[in-house]
Design an enzyme around this catalytic site. Sequence first.
Site, PDB file in Angstrom:
ATOM      1  N   GLU A  91       0.827  -1.193   0.000  1.00 50.61           N
ATOM      2  CA  GLU A  91       0.000   0.000   0.000  1.00 50.61           C
ATOM      3  C   GLU A  91       0.865   1.248   0.000  1.00 50.61           C
ATOM      4  O   GLU A  91       1.967   1.248   0.545  1.00 50.61           O
ATOM      5  CB  GLU A  91      -0.879   0.020   1.254  1.00 50.61           C
ATOM      6  N   CYS A 104       3.313   8.427   1.549  1.00 44.24           N
ATOM      7  CA  CYS A 104       3.814   7.482   2.533  1.00 44.24           C
ATOM      8  C   CYS A 104       4.008   6.159   1.808  1.00 44.24           C
ATOM      9  O   CYS A 104       3.051   5.618   1.239  1.00 44.24           O
ATOM     10  CB  CYS A 104       2.794   7.334   3.652  1.00 44.24           C
ATOM     11  N   CYS A 111       5.840  -7.412   7.322  1.00 40.74           N
ATOM     12  CA  CYS A 111       6.942  -6.951   8.176  1.00 40.74           C
ATOM     13  C   CYS A 111       7.281  -8.056   9.166  1.00 40.74           C
ATOM     14  O   CYS A 111       6.394  -8.755   9.662  1.00 40.74           O
ATOM     15  CB  CYS A 111       6.552  -5.686   8.937  1.00 40.74           C
ATOM     16  N   CYS A 115       5.295  -5.988  15.753  1.00 43.13           N
ATOM     17  CA  CYS A 115       4.719  -5.076  16.756  1.00 43.13           C
ATOM     18  C   CYS A 115       3.234  -5.418  16.902  1.00 43.13           C
ATOM     19  O   CYS A 115       2.529  -5.533  15.898  1.00 43.13           O
ATOM     20  CB  CYS A 115       4.926  -3.624  16.329  1.00 43.13           C
ATOM     21  N   CYS A 118       0.236  -3.391  15.231  1.00 44.91           N
ATOM     22  CA  CYS A 118       0.398  -2.946  13.848  1.00 44.91           C
ATOM     23  C   CYS A 118      -0.202  -3.945  12.856  1.00 44.91           C
ATOM     24  O   CYS A 118       0.104  -5.147  12.898  1.00 44.91           O
ATOM     25  CB  CYS A 118       1.885  -2.751  13.568  1.00 44.91           C
ATOM     26  N   GLY A 161       6.229  -2.304   6.343  1.00 45.36           N
ATOM     27  CA  GLY A 161       7.600  -2.803   6.434  1.00 45.36           C
ATOM     28  C   GLY A 161       8.526  -1.964   7.278  1.00 45.36           C
ATOM     29  O   GLY A 161       8.221  -0.836   7.648  1.00 45.36           O
ATOM     30  N   GLU A 162       9.668  -2.566   7.595  1.00 43.23           N
ATOM     31  CA  GLU A 162      10.693  -1.901   8.400  1.00 43.23           C
ATOM     32  C   GLU A 162      11.846  -1.503   7.470  1.00 43.23           C
ATOM     33  O   GLU A 162      12.611  -2.357   7.022  1.00 43.23           O
ATOM     34  CB  GLU A 162      11.152  -2.853   9.507  1.00 43.23           C
ATOM     35  N   SER A 193      11.220   6.143   9.028  1.00 37.01           N
ATOM     36  CA  SER A 193      10.824   5.729  10.371  1.00 37.01           C
ATOM     37  C   SER A 193      11.290   4.305  10.630  1.00 37.01           C
ATOM     38  O   SER A 193      11.033   3.407   9.828  1.00 37.01           O
ATOM     39  CB  SER A 193       9.295   5.821  10.485  1.00 37.01           C
ATOM     40  N   SER A 216      10.263   4.751  16.184  1.00 34.48           N
ATOM     41  CA  SER A 216       8.987   4.361  16.790  1.00 34.48           C
ATOM     42  C   SER A 216       9.269   3.876  18.200  1.00 34.48           C
ATOM     43  O   SER A 216       9.790   2.788  18.386  1.00 34.48           O
ATOM     44  CB  SER A 216       8.349   3.237  15.968  1.00 34.48           C
ATOM     45  N   HIS A 218       7.031   4.409  21.406  1.00 31.09           N
ATOM     46  CA  HIS A 218       5.772   3.898  21.963  1.00 31.09           C
ATOM     47  C   HIS A 218       5.788   3.548  23.445  1.00 31.09           C
ATOM     48  O   HIS A 218       4.718   3.378  24.034  1.00 31.09           O
ATOM     49  CB  HIS A 218       5.243   2.698  21.169  1.00 31.09           C
ATOM     50  N   ASN A 292      -4.504   3.541  16.128  1.00 30.11           N
ATOM     51  CA  ASN A 292      -5.473   3.158  15.121  1.00 30.11           C
ATOM     52  C   ASN A 292      -5.813   1.699  15.433  1.00 30.11           C
ATOM     53  O   ASN A 292      -4.965   0.828  15.241  1.00 30.11           O
ATOM     54  CB  ASN A 292      -4.757   3.259  13.765  1.00 30.11           C
ATOM     55  N   CYS A 335      -2.240   2.050   6.273  1.00 30.77           N
ATOM     56  CA  CYS A 335      -1.415   0.879   6.034  1.00 30.77           C
ATOM     57  C   CYS A 335      -1.401   0.232   7.410  1.00 30.77           C
ATOM     58  O   CYS A 335      -0.402  -0.267   7.895  1.00 30.77           O
ATOM     59  CB  CYS A 335       0.027   1.193   5.613  1.00 30.77           C
TER      60      CYS A 335
HETATM   61  N1  SAH Z   1       8.455  -0.055  10.454  1.00 30.38           N
HETATM   62  C1  SAH Z   1       8.640   1.325  10.632  1.00 30.38           C
HETATM   63  C2  SAH Z   1       7.850   2.175   9.658  1.00 30.38           C
HETATM   64  C3  SAH Z   1       6.461   1.754   9.337  1.00 30.38           C
HETATM   65  S1  SAH Z   1       5.297   1.874  10.622  1.00 30.38           S
HETATM   66  C4  SAH Z   1       8.349   1.725  12.059  1.00 30.38           C
HETATM   67  O1  SAH Z   1       7.794   0.910  12.788  1.00 30.38           O
HETATM   68  O2  SAH Z   1       8.701   2.837  12.439  1.00 30.38           O
HETATM   69  C5  SAH Z   1       4.958   3.628  10.703  1.00 30.38           C
HETATM   70  C6  SAH Z   1       4.504   4.106  12.067  1.00 30.38           C
HETATM   71  O3  SAH Z   1       3.156   3.695  12.351  1.00 30.38           O
HETATM   72  C7  SAH Z   1       5.338   3.565  13.219  1.00 30.38           C
HETATM   73  O4  SAH Z   1       5.606   4.594  14.131  1.00 30.38           O
HETATM   74  C8  SAH Z   1       4.421   2.531  13.824  1.00 30.38           C
HETATM   75  O5  SAH Z   1       4.768   2.214  15.132  1.00 30.38           O
HETATM   76  C9  SAH Z   1       3.087   3.195  13.678  1.00 30.38           C
HETATM   77  N2  SAH Z   1       1.947   2.302  13.816  1.00 30.38           N
HETATM   78  C10 SAH Z   1       1.845   1.012  13.453  1.00 30.38           C
HETATM   79  N3  SAH Z   1       0.610   0.534  13.728  1.00 30.38           N
HETATM   80  C11 SAH Z   1      -0.084   1.541  14.284  1.00 30.38           C
HETATM   81  C12 SAH Z   1      -1.412   1.653  14.784  1.00 30.38           C
HETATM   82  N4  SAH Z   1      -2.255   0.645  14.760  1.00 30.38           N
HETATM   83  N5  SAH Z   1      -1.784   2.858  15.290  1.00 30.38           N
HETATM   84  C13 SAH Z   1      -0.918   3.900  15.314  1.00 30.38           C
HETATM   85  N6  SAH Z   1       0.331   3.849  14.840  1.00 30.38           N
HETATM   86  C14 SAH Z   1       0.756   2.682  14.349  1.00 30.38           C
HETATM   87 FE1  SF4 Z   2       6.865  -3.470  11.228  1.00 27.93          FE
HETATM   88 FE2  SF4 Z   2       6.775  -0.856  11.830  1.00 27.93          FE
HETATM   89 FE3  SF4 Z   2       4.564  -2.370  11.938  1.00 27.93          FE
HETATM   90 FE4  SF4 Z   2       6.467  -2.713  13.749  1.00 27.93          FE
HETATM   91  S1  SF4 Z   2       5.212  -0.870  13.447  1.00 27.93           S
HETATM   92  S2  SF4 Z   2       5.399  -4.346  12.664  1.00 27.93           S
HETATM   93  S3  SF4 Z   2       8.268  -2.368  12.525  1.00 27.93           S
HETATM   94  S4  SF4 Z   2       5.723  -1.895  10.125  1.00 27.93           S
END
Ligand code: SAH
Ligand code: SF4
Length: 348
Positions: A91, A104, A111, A115, A118, A161-162, A193, A216, A218, A292, A335
Amino acid sequence: MPSFFDLTLDNLTQLVTAWGEPSFRAKQIWQAVYRDLAPSPEEITTLPKPLRERLKAELTFGSLTPMADAKSLDGQTRKLLFRLPDGKSIEAVLMGYRRRRTTCISTQAGCAMGCVFCATGQMGFKRHLSAGEIVEQVMWFARELKGGDDRLTNIVVMGMGEPFHNYEATMAAVDLLNDPEGFNFGARRITISTVGLVPMIERFAAERRQVNLAVSLHAATDKLRTELLPINRKYPLAVLFEAVRKYTATTKRRVTFEWALIQGKNDTPEQARAFAGLAAGLPCHVNVIPLNPTRAYAGQATTRERAAAFKAALESRGIPCTIRVRRGIDIQAGCGQLAVEEQVTLQS
Ligand code: SAH
Ligand code: SF4
């Protein structure tokens, strides 16, 4: 078939000269694609027809097939679902806010980091994207915007993805987008990120790239961060902050921390206090965003009041904090997750 978007200008020059063409043709093609945004060689009418045909026969100019295209109700956010040549999907999102046009983009299908909150993490790892597949997401939106006489202003690498797990391809993509002979997109308008892969943060710092870094976070205690982000077991907070401090010291740049606020979990005064301890004296900024909610995670978004209190707790300790809202939530533009451009004051 190799993708045009995986090539550097040098690669392209070698290729066309091997075909017996003068080397200036390479630059001509490069600029047609990256500056004039020609979607395919057929449209590069300044090239001799046989060369256009050869390009078409030997390189692919489109490895992303749009499968779904959703616009948010307010019309400001657009999400594309693309199919890759092997059938996997990714996406990418375009967000508009005032004069900003931010895309974005994804760096992997799925990934591996797992997490818990996510959506991408919940689907597991499918594969890395190539540099070309990353670049193409940007080009796709750049062409779309051009049709409306508009252009991209920012790129955030916060899709699926990371990026630091696919470091080489991500940086190759950044370099391609950055190329002054081509798309010429300023590194300072790109943000990457990461979940906090320490060796790659160190490498990124050593390369002294001008690209912005977001981490990230959290959570500010190892127990909670490991519960939410399993990678914290491997790179706990002390190690992560050492790398981040090295990054800010080497690059003289500020780092952004991302914090998805989960009601009653990481939106507490204790977490704010613990974070202030970790970040003391560090040039940083915190972006908080209400979680989210996703299918496989029971946590809920924080409330406006709690978000405002969290922000106030950081600010009272001298840490700048912005509350962001998820735009395009009606089209799942996240995403699962996107950090968002629009800066909104949720308090009062
Ligand atoms: N993998 C990388 C980049 C993609 S995720 C990373 O984790 O940083 C982009 C951002 O969205 C990250 O800060 C991630 O922690 C956050 N994210 C993922 N799922 C989420 C959710 N359900 N609600 C809010 N933020 C979220
Ligand atoms: Fe991967 Fe980023 Fe989602 Fe963590 S928050 S699972 S690193 S995409």
